[in-house]
Design a protein around this motif. Structure first.
Motif, PDB file in Angstrom:
ATOM      1  N   GLN A 209       0.951  -1.283  -0.232  1.00 58.47           N
ATOM      2  CA  GLN A 209      -0.086   0.089  -0.007  1.00 58.47           C
ATOM      3  C   GLN A 209       0.870   1.206  -0.092  1.00 58.47           C
ATOM      4  O   GLN A 209       1.469   1.529   0.870  1.00 58.47           O
ATOM      5  N   PRO A 210       0.832   1.945  -1.070  1.00 55.44           N
ATOM      6  CA  PRO A 210       1.653   3.534  -0.963  1.00 55.44           C
ATOM      7  C   PRO A 210       0.911   4.286   0.041  1.00 55.44           C
ATOM      8  O   PRO A 210      -0.426   4.324   0.190  1.00 55.44           O
ATOM      9  N   LEU A 211       1.929   5.054   0.741  1.00 54.59           N
ATOM     10  CA  LEU A 211       1.425   6.016   1.733  1.00 54.59           C
ATOM     11  C   LEU A 211       2.123   7.451   1.607  1.00 54.59           C
ATOM     12  O   LEU A 211       3.022   7.358   0.798  1.00 54.59           O
ATOM     13  N   HIS A 212       1.565   8.217   2.005  1.00 54.07           N
ATOM     14  CA  HIS A 212       2.267   9.745   1.716  1.00 54.07           C
ATOM     15  C   HIS A 212       2.152  10.496   3.077  1.00 54.07           C
ATOM     16  O   HIS A 212       1.219  10.505   3.741  1.00 54.07           O
ATOM     17  N   GLY A 213       3.370  11.112   3.566  1.00 51.17           N
ATOM     18  CA  GLY A 213       3.303  11.916   4.646  1.00 51.17           C
ATOM     19  C   GLY A 213       3.220  13.375   4.497  1.00 51.17           C
ATOM     20  O   GLY A 213       4.138  13.822   3.622  1.00 51.17           O
ATOM     21  N   PHE A 214       2.231  14.162   4.759  1.00 45.83           N
ATOM     22  CA  PHE A 214       2.288  15.724   4.808  1.00 45.83           C
ATOM     23  C   PHE A 214       2.739  16.245   5.871  1.00 45.83           C
ATOM     24  O   PHE A 214       2.583  15.904   7.133  1.00 45.83           O
ATOM     25  N   ASP A 215       3.358  17.470   5.634  1.00 45.67           N
ATOM     26  CA  ASP A 215       3.675  18.270   6.795  1.00 45.67           C
ATOM     27  C   ASP A 215       2.220  18.935   7.312  1.00 45.67           C
ATOM     28  O   ASP A 215       2.071  20.055   6.566  1.00 45.67           O
ATOM     29  N   LEU A 216       1.619  18.762   8.506  1.00 39.26           N
ATOM     30  CA  LEU A 216       0.568  19.241   8.750  1.00 39.26           C
ATOM     31  C   LEU A 216       0.366  20.869   8.840  1.00 39.26           C
ATOM     32  O   LEU A 216      -0.545  21.372   8.583  1.00 39.26           O
ATOM     33  N   ASP A 217       1.566  21.299   9.220  1.00 38.87           N
ATOM     34  CA  ASP A 217       1.616  22.862   9.502  1.00 38.87           C
ATOM     35  C   ASP A 217       1.497  23.507   8.004  1.00 38.87           C
ATOM     36  O   ASP A 217       1.057  24.476   8.113  1.00 38.87           O
ATOM     37  N   ARG A 218       1.793  22.845   7.036  1.00 37.27           N
ATOM     38  CA  ARG A 218       1.726  23.445   5.670  1.00 37.27           C
ATOM     39  C   ARG A 218       0.455  23.170   4.782  1.00 37.27           C
ATOM     40  O   ARG A 218       0.406  23.547   3.624  1.00 37.27           O
ATOM     41  N   LEU A 219      -0.320  22.640   5.540  1.00 34.76           N
ATOM     42  CA  LEU A 219      -1.804  22.297   4.838  1.00 34.76           C
ATOM     43  C   LEU A 219      -2.625  23.283   5.254  1.00 34.76           C
ATOM     44  O   LEU A 219      -2.814  23.662   6.486  1.00 34.76           O
ATOM     45  N   ASP A 220      -3.699  23.622   4.484  1.00 38.60           N
ATOM     46  CA  ASP A 220      -4.647  24.615   4.678  1.00 38.60           C
ATOM     47  C   ASP A 220      -5.974  24.274   4.435  1.00 38.60           C
ATOM     48  O   ASP A 220      -6.493  23.908   3.382  1.00 38.60           O
ATOM     49  N   GLY A 221      -6.562  24.138   5.427  1.00 35.34           N
ATOM     50  CA  GLY A 221      -8.296  23.794   5.442  1.00 35.34           C
ATOM     51  C   GLY A 221      -8.170  22.318   5.473  1.00 35.34           C
ATOM     52  O   GLY A 221      -7.495  21.530   6.270  1.00 35.34           O
ATOM     53  N   ALA A 222      -9.299  21.999   4.444  1.00 33.91           N
ATOM     54  CA  ALA A 222      -9.494  20.328   4.438  1.00 33.91           C
ATOM     55  C   ALA A 222      -8.523  19.802   3.220  1.00 33.91           C
ATOM     56  O   ALA A 222      -8.289  20.231   2.211  1.00 33.91           O
ATOM     57  N   ILE A 223      -8.575  18.480   3.274  1.00 34.98           N
ATOM     58  CA  ILE A 223      -8.212  17.562   2.115  1.00 34.98           C
ATOM     59  C   ILE A 223      -9.157  17.378   1.100  1.00 34.98           C
ATOM     60  O   ILE A 223     -10.257  16.947   1.550  1.00 34.98           O
ATOM     61  N   ARG A 224      -9.033  17.916  -0.050  1.00 32.78           N
ATOM     62  CA  ARG A 224      -9.942  17.400  -1.236  1.00 32.78           C
ATOM     63  C   ARG A 224      -9.368  16.623  -2.241  1.00 32.78           C
ATOM     64  O   ARG A 224      -8.289  16.971  -2.794  1.00 32.78           O
ATOM     65  N   VAL A 225     -10.159  15.577  -2.396  1.00 28.70           N
ATOM     66  CA  VAL A 225      -9.472  14.711  -3.536  1.00 28.70           C
ATOM     67  C   VAL A 225     -10.572  14.958  -4.509  1.00 28.70           C
ATOM     68  O   VAL A 225     -11.799  14.835  -4.768  1.00 28.70           O
ATOM     69  N   ARG A 226      -9.782  15.508  -5.751  1.00 25.10           N
ATOM     70  CA  ARG A 226     -10.527  16.021  -6.831  1.00 25.10           C
ATOM     71  C   ARG A 226      -9.698  16.205  -8.106  1.00 25.10           C
ATOM     72  O   ARG A 226      -8.627  15.893  -7.935  1.00 25.10           O
ATOM     73  N   MET A 227     -10.420  16.231  -9.338  1.00 21.99           N
ATOM     74  CA  MET A 227      -9.595  16.511 -10.460  1.00 21.99           C
ATOM     75  C   MET A 227      -9.089  17.877 -10.573  1.00 21.99           C
ATOM     76  O   MET A 227      -9.599  18.876 -10.121  1.00 21.99           O
ATOM     77  N   ALA A 228      -7.870  18.018 -11.262  1.00 22.54           N
ATOM     78  CA  ALA A 228      -7.331  18.973 -11.359  1.00 22.54           C
ATOM     79  C   ALA A 228      -7.999  20.029 -12.302  1.00 22.54           C
ATOM     80  O   ALA A 228      -8.719  19.663 -13.250  1.00 22.54           O
ATOM     81  N   MET A 229      -7.777  21.268 -12.064  1.00 22.15           N
ATOM     82  CA  MET A 229      -8.262  22.448 -12.850  1.00 22.15           C
ATOM     83  C   MET A 229      -7.189  22.710 -14.077  1.00 22.15           C
ATOM     84  O   MET A 229      -5.995  22.960 -13.544  1.00 22.15           O
ATOM     85  N   ALA A 230      -7.549  22.631 -15.131  1.00 18.97           N
ATOM     86  CA  ALA A 230      -6.609  22.853 -16.462  1.00 18.97           C
ATOM     87  C   ALA A 230      -5.728  24.206 -16.253  1.00 18.97           C
ATOM     88  O   ALA A 230      -6.196  25.130 -15.752  1.00 18.97           O
ATOM     89  N   GLY A 231      -4.436  23.876 -16.065  1.00 18.62           N
ATOM     90  CA  GLY A 231      -3.542  25.117 -16.036  1.00 18.62           C
ATOM     91  C   GLY A 231      -2.893  25.343 -14.449  1.00 18.62           C
ATOM     92  O   GLY A 231      -1.966  26.122 -14.407  1.00 18.62           O
ATOM     93  N   GLU A 232      -3.754  24.526 -13.599  1.00 21.29           N
ATOM     94  CA  GLU A 232      -3.136  24.441 -12.189  1.00 21.29           C
ATOM     95  C   GLU A 232      -1.542  23.972 -12.181  1.00 21.29           C
ATOM     96  O   GLU A 232      -1.291  23.207 -13.055  1.00 21.29           O
ATOM     97  N   ARG A 233      -0.799  24.685 -11.361  1.00 16.99           N
ATOM     98  CA  ARG A 233       0.592  24.169 -11.285  1.00 16.99           C
ATOM     99  C   ARG A 233       0.971  23.429  -9.915  1.00 16.99           C
ATOM    100  O   ARG A 233       0.348  23.814  -8.878  1.00 16.99           O
ATOM    101  N   LEU A 234       1.939  22.455  -9.880  1.00 21.61           N
ATOM    102  CA  LEU A 234       2.283  21.944  -8.868  1.00 21.61           C
ATOM    103  C   LEU A 234       3.773  21.461  -8.738  1.00 21.61           C
ATOM    104  O   LEU A 234       4.297  20.888  -9.837  1.00 21.61           O
TER     105      LEU A 234
END
Length: 792
Positions: free
Chosen positions: A262-287
């Protein structure tokens, strides 16, 4: 999948040696690609403890260490590593020790001070490609112990080359289940129990694309120790599995990935804003990804986002802005199930490939997410401490994969395998493979485990029986029916003869991919209806070919790049053309020639290949149908071919192919040097011809008369030949063109053709009067129909 044999034997330990274990896995369909030692050979390396560190009297960067190795007094060893410190446990190569690279440790003097050994770094022992400083050992490492024994380095690393349908074996748990079933050995993995929460923090989650992510589980862990170090035993298991140690949080997620799949991932909690949203990307968003690459996202890409931005490429790689660092104190552990169709091909489309995408594309157990989080939490608490919150998440059951009940009939096993195993053996195999099995009147009803996406039909279950029992246990039987060989009809076109004919004319047969670059396809054959692959190997191989020419052109370019100036190649294969909802698969034969018409030699003046040379090669193939006169070459146009040197090939009035010179502009774009000539014909139109028939030769002499006529430049030789043949009736046995002239002695827009007419009757000797009358009819007809006149 690569793993340590010693780690596997903690899960399941059959009484077989390494070679037998590798053979068993291969015969069970899990092909062993390599079996390699966990560490290169070295000897006389002990666990030592640094008792004191002093500055070297004659060198600023060297240190004088007193090292206890468990026997005798402390050894004086000179060390240049910056991280050496008092009370540190280290690997010590004794005098006479041999290290990788056939390095022998000898007594030495460094800047006037004697050194009686060597404190080793990981790369000096072959345990890493590079390292900074010496290898620190755990504080509880026994002083004086042999390092190979202490680290269990006499181990083997086994690499599996798995087929895409066996994603369940991309983990120690999956491989152990297979080994246990093959050897009827018990499988005992680590005990995974729920970790009691020590805080009430729950990070909110929203599933905005539940069909792509039906299940998402997460857990907050607060107050971890950012200075903690991954224990050596975990670093070693990761190394032997082909992964390098990065830091405790990442190492734990990688460890669980290898252990459970099972792949897992660890986020830095202090650098997350609000809630986790599992969604489709919007065209042109950058990551910005963890590897430093910044992506412009498409709207077909699933992402993990917080309130304002995407923070991870779902199932592929996390984002750099929210990644765990050496200053992270609070983390959010993520474990999700992503539908294979939502992830498949996305990583490659962005030029990526990760361990996570490799697994999610093939299918991860949809019931594993919470268990993996519990396992990762327990490991993290042992290494970095912290206060875990409750496991939280969402599950859209209506979109989760469902395992259908399969019926396995007892009689069907015998018909497919040729052997009938006992009921108890069948039930034991499926029980060990983790299936729920219920007896039925004619066999069994089975529900495959959630990790086995490949089990969908009854025959899949039967294959499992043969695989686990061993294919060598299936008896060899011979077919009872008499084998018959069907002869090809005499009138059938023989593709093998056509291949040999082209080979005899200096061609080489090639085999190219059926999928090609869309750009190259459009340049050579700009048909709109092409079939695009949903999961291509690469962007350069993303559409199915509509012509054999793209593959031939690529092959010619590669040969010319390797200084092969004369290229004569051909290929036969399927081409794919989509018309609406239908897909047509047409067998084609194509060829390409470029360079000289013959190999360079002293006895012949070389000349470049031309249109008529390529046409002659194709006519030799068409002649194998037994009816070459039914084929015609007519002037035509093609977007990839040169105007004026392009012909359409017709068979009884139906277009069956093209012949011509690759357009110079296109040839320059494709780096083809020289004039390249291409031909392609549909094999379906060549399948039948006239049956062979005997014609007795005439006993009477043939008469030849030569004519030279002047016609308009646009009149073709085919028109002249047909006109002469119709006028001469059955007396004309052959017409041979032996001269073509256009120059000062002919009018502008005219050309001179000189040809010989060979006349012969089957029942009598022709008289001069009959011959003259025939020639007169020929001249009169070509004059009236083609405007020809005798040349002066």
């Amino acid at each position: 999948m690569r793993f340590s044999e010693a780690w596997l034997r903690e899960w399941v330990n059959p009484d077989v040696d390494t070679r037998t274990l590798a053979d068993q896995l291969t015969m069970a369909g899990l092909e062993v690609d390599a079996v390699e030692p966990a560490a290169p050979a070295f000897s006389d390396v002990l666990v030592g403890q640094v008792r004191a560190v002093e500055a070297h009297p004659n060198a600023e960067k060297l240190r004088l260490c007193r090292v206890d190795v468990g026997s005798g007094g402390p050894l004086q060893i000179i060390c240049g590593a910056a991280n050496v410190a008092a009370d540190m446990k280290v690997p010590v190569a004794m005098l006479g020790a041999r290290l990788p690279g056939d390095l022998e440790i000898k007594r030495a003097r460094l800047r006037g001070v004697e050194s009686l050994g060597m404190i080793c770094a990981a790369n000096e022992l072959g345990l890493a490609e590079s390292s900074e400083g010496i290898l620190p050992l755990p504080a509880d490492a026994p002083v004086g112990a042999d390092l190979r024994s202490y680290l269990d380095l006499d181990d083997w690393c086994i690499a599996l080359d798995l087929t895409p349908d066996r994603a369940d074996c991309l983990s120690l748990a999956g491989v152990s289940r297979e080994v246990g079933a093959i050897n009827r050995s018990p499988v005992q993995g680590p005990l995974i129990e729920p970790v009691s929460p020590r805080n009430d923090d729950c990070f909110p989650v929203r599933l905005e694309a539940p069909e792509a992510c039906p299940s998402y589980v997460c857990r907050v862990v607060r107050d971890i120790d950012p200075d903690a170090v991954t224990p050596l035993w975990m670093q070693e298991r990761l190394r032997r599995s082909g992964l390098r140690s990065i830091g405790p949080v990442v190492d734990v997620t990688n460890y669980v990935l290898l252990e459970l799949g099972q792949p897992l991932h660890g986020f830095d909690l202090d650098r997350l804003d609000g809630a986790i949203r599992v969604r489709m990307a919007m065209a042109g968003e950058r990551l910005l990804l963890l590897n430093g690459e910044e992506l412009a996202l498409r709207d077909d890409t699933l992402v993990i986002a917080d309130r304002n931005r995407p923070v991870a490429l779902a199932g592929i790689m996390g984002g750099a802005e929210t990644g765990v660092t050496t200053r992270t104190r609070h983390i959010l552990l993520e474990s999700a199930f992503f539908a294979p169709r939502a992830i498949s091909g996305r990583a490659r489309s962005y030029g990526l490939h990760t361990d996570s995408s490799h697994r999610f594309e093939r299918g991860v157990d949809p019931e594993l997410q919470a268990r993996a989080v519990e396992r990762a939490t327990a490991l993290l608490l042992d290494i970095v401490g912290g206060r875990p919150g409750p496991v939280a998440g969402l599950n859209a059951e209506e979109h989760s994969p469902r395992r259908n009940r399969l019926r396995l009939r007892r009689e069907r096993i015998g018909k497919v395998l040729g052997t009938k195993p006992a009921d108890a053996a069948v039930e034991d195999i499926f029980t060990r493979l983790g299936m729920r099995i219920t007896p039925a009147s004619d066999g069994w009803d089975l529900v495959p485990p959630s990790s086995r996406f490949d089990l969908e039909l009854e025959v899949d279950l039967i294959a499992e029986i043969g695989r686990i029992q061993g294919y060598e246990q299936i008896p060899v039987t011979h077919a009872g029916a008499a084998a018959t060989i069907r002869a090809l009809p005499e009138t059938a076109f023989d593709l093998d003869r056509a291949r040999l004919a082209l080979v005899a004319r200096g061609y080489h047969e090639v085999i190219t991919y059926s999928f090609v670059s869309p750009e190259l396809q459009h340049r050579i054959d700009p048909r709109p209806e092409t079939l695009t692959l949903s999961n291509p190997l690469s962007l350069d191989m993303s559409v199915m070919r509509t012509s054999l020419w793209p593959g031939l052109v690529q092959t010619a370019r590669q040969n010319q790049a390797r200084r092969q100036e004369r290229v004569r190649i051909f290929e036969s294969g399927l081409c794919f053309l989509r018309t609406g909802d239908k897909l047509e698969q047409n067998a084609q034969l194509a060829g390409l020639v470029v360079g000289f018409s013959a190999p360079v030699q002293w006895g012949m003046r070389v000349r470049p290949v031309d249109f008529y040379g390529a046409k002659a090669d194709l006519e030799a193939v068409l002649g194998l149908t037994g009816n070459p006169e039914r084929f015609r070459f007519l002037p035509a146009a093609h977007p990839a071919l040169h105007p004026g040197q392009t012909a359409c090939i017709e068979h009884d009035g139906r277009k069956i192919g093209m012949l011509g010179m690759l357009h110079p502009a296109l040839a320059a774009e494709l780096d083809i040097k020289g004039n390249a000539f291409l031909f392609e014909v549909a094999l379906a139109e060549l399948q039948t011809g006239p049956p062979p028939a005997f014609e007795p030769p005439s006993r009477f002499p043939a008469i030849r008369r030569d004519l030279a006529i002047v016609v308009a430049a646009e009149v073709t030789y085919d028109q002249v030949r047909e006109c002469a043949a119709s006028a001469a009736s059955d007396l004309l046995q052959d017409l041979v063109l032996f001269d073509l002239y256009q120059g000062p002695e002919t009018d502008s827009g005219k050309k001179s053709l000189a040809f010989g007419l060979i006349l012969q009757a089957s029942s009598r000797t022709l008289t001069d009067r009959e011959v003259d009358a025939t020639i007169s009819r020929v001249l009169a007809q070509i004059k009236s129909e083609l405007g020809a006149k005798l040349r002066d």
